[in-house]
Design a protein around this motif. Structure first.
Motif, short mmCIF file in Angstrom:
data_model
loop_
_atom_site.label_atom_id
_atom_site.label_comp_id
_atom_site.label_asym_id
_atom_site.label_seq_id
_atom_site.Cartn_x
_atom_site.Cartn_y
_atom_site.Cartn_z
N LEU A 115 14.33 35.15 64.45
CA LEU A 115 15.33 35.16 65.51
C LEU A 115 15.12 33.98 66.47
O LEU A 115 16.07 33.29 66.84
CB LEU A 115 15.27 36.49 66.28
CG LEU A 115 16.30 36.69 67.36
CD1 LEU A 115 17.72 36.59 66.81
CD2 LEU A 115 16.10 38.05 68.02
N ALA A 116 13.87 33.71 66.83
CA ALA A 116 13.57 32.59 67.72
C ALA A 116 13.95 31.27 67.07
O ALA A 116 14.55 30.39 67.71
CB ALA A 116 12.08 32.59 68.09
N GLU A 117 13.64 31.11 65.80
CA GLU A 117 13.99 29.88 65.08
C GLU A 117 15.50 29.72 64.97
O GLU A 117 16.04 28.63 65.20
CB GLU A 117 13.37 29.90 63.68
CG GLU A 117 13.58 28.63 62.90
CD GLU A 117 12.90 28.67 61.54
OE1 GLU A 117 13.51 28.17 60.58
OE2 GLU A 117 11.78 29.21 61.44
N ALA A 118 16.20 30.79 64.67
CA ALA A 118 17.66 30.73 64.58
C ALA A 118 18.27 30.39 65.94
O ALA A 118 19.24 29.62 66.02
CB ALA A 118 18.21 32.06 64.05
N GLU A 174 16.84 28.63 68.33
CA GLU A 174 16.58 27.21 68.58
C GLU A 174 17.57 26.33 67.82
O GLU A 174 18.12 25.38 68.38
CB GLU A 174 15.15 26.85 68.17
CG GLU A 174 14.09 27.40 69.07
CD GLU A 174 12.67 27.16 68.54
OE1 GLU A 174 12.50 26.35 67.61
OE2 GLU A 174 11.75 27.81 69.06
N HIS A 175 17.82 26.66 66.55
CA HIS A 175 18.77 25.89 65.75
C HIS A 175 20.18 25.99 66.35
O HIS A 175 20.90 24.98 66.42
CB HIS A 175 18.79 26.35 64.30
CG HIS A 175 17.57 25.95 63.52
ND1 HIS A 175 17.30 24.65 63.18
CD2 HIS A 175 16.55 26.69 63.03
CE1 HIS A 175 16.16 24.60 62.51
NE2 HIS A 175 15.69 25.83 62.40
N ALA A 176 20.55 27.19 66.76
CA ALA A 176 21.88 27.38 67.35
C ALA A 176 22.01 26.60 68.65
O ALA A 176 23.04 25.96 68.90
CB ALA A 176 22.15 28.87 67.59
N ALA A 177 20.98 26.63 69.48
CA ALA A 177 21.02 25.89 70.75
C ALA A 177 21.14 24.39 70.49
O ALA A 177 21.89 23.69 71.19
CB ALA A 177 19.77 26.20 71.57
N ALA A 178 20.42 23.88 69.51
CA ALA A 178 20.49 22.46 69.18
C ALA A 178 21.89 22.10 68.68
O ALA A 178 22.44 21.05 69.05
CB ALA A 178 19.44 22.10 68.13
N ALA A 179 22.48 22.95 67.86
CA ALA A 179 23.83 22.69 67.35
C ALA A 179 24.85 22.71 68.48
O ALA A 179 25.76 21.87 68.52
CB ALA A 179 24.20 23.71 66.27
N VAL A 180 24.71 23.64 69.41
CA VAL A 180 25.62 23.72 70.55
C VAL A 180 25.48 22.48 71.42
O VAL A 180 26.47 21.88 71.84
CB VAL A 180 25.37 25.01 71.38
CG1 VAL A 180 26.08 24.95 72.72
CG2 VAL A 180 25.81 26.23 70.59
N ALA A 181 24.25 22.06 71.68
CA ALA A 181 24.02 20.87 72.50
C ALA A 181 24.61 19.62 71.83
O ALA A 181 25.24 18.79 72.49
CB ALA A 181 22.52 20.68 72.74
#
Length: 167
Positions: A112-115, A117-124
């Motif tokens: 969940l933490a890794e997902a 982080e990936h989602a936050a990076a994609a949003v940014a």
């Protein structure tokens, strides 16, 4: 049968499949309902009686029906009936253990933490791209010493020690 597989191997596999899926009537009903609910079996094309016949046929080696790998895997996961998986691991010379709940929870939290982080990076990244989309056109490059800055494609003896493009 071939060199690797013999009738004993087949019987052990069938016994493990039966141990996994040959359950009492109420659990069988829940398992069949699960197959319908998860989309493995189609309730519109398969009546309850036909589903029950299919279930029984899949457990009968003399019938041409069989469970698909995904069906068995999903049933083992949902109903915690791992006899077939244990038999496969034993046959393949592998050790198998069920992770304790705490370890499973920890792994899920890490996923969940890794997902996240990936989602936050994609949003940014998408937000930055959207912001650039609305920026006015960039100004033309300024001239440095009367020349427009450019990048050199090949290095010549004259360029030794200089940064590419005269920078």
């Amino acid at each position: 049968m071939g060199r690797w597989l013999n009738s004993d191997w087949t019987e052990r596999g069938l016994a493990a499949l039966r141990a996994t899926l040959d359950v009492d009537a109420s659990v069988r009903r829940d398992m069949i309902e699960f197959l319908f609910a998860e989309g493995f079996w189609n309730r519109e094309k398969l009546t309850w009686d036909a589903a029950l016949a299919r279930w029984n046929g899949c457990l009968n080696p003399r019938k041409s029906e069989f469970f698909k790998i995904g069906e068995v895997w999903a049933l083992m996961k949902r109903f915690h009936r791992y006899e077939l998986l244990r038999a496969m691991a034993e046959d393949l010379g592998c050790e198998l253990r069920i992770r304790p709940s705490e370890e499973q929870q920890q792994r899920l939290m890490e996923r969940l933490a890794e997902a996240t982080e990936h989602a936050a990076a994609a949003v940014a990244e998408a937000s930055a791209e959207l912001a650039r989309f609305h920026d006015p056109a960039p100004a033309r490059p300024s001239r440095m010493g009367g020349e427009t800055p450019r990048f050199a494609l090949v290095e010549s003896d004259d360029d030794a020690g200089q940064a590419p493009g005269g920078f």
